[in-house]
Design a protein around this motif. Structure first.
Motif, PDB file in Angstrom:
ATOM      1  N   ARG A 208       0.835  -1.210   0.000  1.00 20.92           N
ATOM      2  CA  ARG A 208       0.000   0.000   0.000  1.00 20.92           C
ATOM      3  C   ARG A 208       0.866   1.255   0.000  1.00 20.92           C
ATOM      4  NH1 ARG A 208      -3.253  -2.983   3.454  1.00 20.92           N
ATOM      5  NH2 ARG A 208      -2.277  -2.086   5.289  1.00 20.92           N
ATOM      6  N   GLU A 209       1.960   1.233   0.754  1.00 23.04           N
ATOM      7  CA  GLU A 209       2.862   2.391   0.800  1.00 23.04           C
ATOM      8  C   GLU A 209       3.534   2.631  -0.540  1.00 23.04           C
ATOM      9  OE1 GLU A 209       5.407   1.498   4.093  1.00 23.04           O
ATOM     10  OE2 GLU A 209       3.891   2.075   5.581  1.00 23.04           O
ATOM     11  N   ARG A 210       3.723   1.562  -1.331  1.00 19.48           N
ATOM     12  CA  ARG A 210       4.291   1.708  -2.674  1.00 19.48           C
ATOM     13  C   ARG A 210       3.241   2.134  -3.686  1.00 19.48           C
ATOM     14  NH1 ARG A 210       6.578  -3.343  -1.331  1.00 19.48           N
ATOM     15  NH2 ARG A 210       5.100  -4.332  -2.753  1.00 19.48           N
ATOM     16  N   GLY A 211       1.978   2.195  -3.265  1.00 16.50           N
ATOM     17  CA  GLY A 211       0.922   2.639  -4.161  1.00 16.50           C
ATOM     18  C   GLY A 211       0.091   1.531  -4.765  1.00 16.50           C
ATOM     19  N   ASN A 212       0.350   0.291  -4.405  1.00 13.20           N
ATOM     20  CA  ASN A 212      -0.454  -0.818  -4.918  1.00 13.20           C
ATOM     21  C   ASN A 212      -1.736  -0.916  -4.122  1.00 13.20           C
ATOM     22  OD1 ASN A 212       1.639  -1.361  -6.633  1.00 13.20           O
ATOM     23  ND2 ASN A 212       2.456  -3.053  -5.429  1.00 13.20           N
ATOM     24  N   LYS A 213      -2.841  -0.941  -4.822  1.00 14.64           N
ATOM     25  CA  LYS A 213      -4.135  -0.962  -4.156  1.00 14.64           C
ATOM     26  C   LYS A 213      -4.528  -2.369  -3.730  1.00 14.64           C
ATOM     27  CE  LYS A 213      -8.854   0.658  -4.785  1.00 14.64           C
ATOM     28  NZ  LYS A 213      -9.794   1.255  -5.710  1.00 14.64           N
ATOM     29  N   GLY A 214      -4.265  -3.344  -4.555  1.00  9.27           N
ATOM     30  CA  GLY A 214      -4.644  -4.722  -4.252  1.00  9.27           C
ATOM     31  C   GLY A 214      -6.045  -5.025  -4.745  1.00  9.27           C
TER      32      GLY A 214
END
Length: 100
Positions: free
Chosen positions: A49-55
């Motif tokens: 999430r911190e890297r910007g991946n939402k999942g």
């Protein structure tokens, strides 16, 4: 010598104090391993999430498809027909129209 197909398991006699000790130690080790896996999973998800991946899955109904679907519906098509033309499921389109 074991015959083919026989189980190679050790029986733990839980009626004795030694058997209960071994049983509880194995249970505690299993719970510890489960907790470690959970912690590592949560840490990995947080880092993602911190890297910007939402999942999760990407939405099927994009804003462009939603705009086109609204235009089709305004032109007199049913939601089912608009979904078929845009090659998306009618349920997904209904949900997108409801949430937008």
């Amino acid at each position: 010598m074991d015959a083919i197909g026989e189980d190679d398991t050790e029986n733990i006699d839980t009626t004795t104090s030694g058997g209960m000790l071994v049983f509880n130690i194995f249970g505690s080790l299993a719970q510890f391993e489960r907790d470690l896996i959970r912690e590592r999973t949560h840490a990995g998800l947080k880092a993602a999430r911190e890297r910007g991946n939402k999942g999760g899955r990407r939405p099927v109904v994009t804003p462009d498809k939603l705009r086109k679907a609204r235009a089709h519906i305004a032109a007199g098509l049913t939601v089912r027909e608009a979904a078929a033309r845009l090659k998306i499921g009618k349920t997904a389109l209904y949900k997108a129209l409801e949430n937008a």
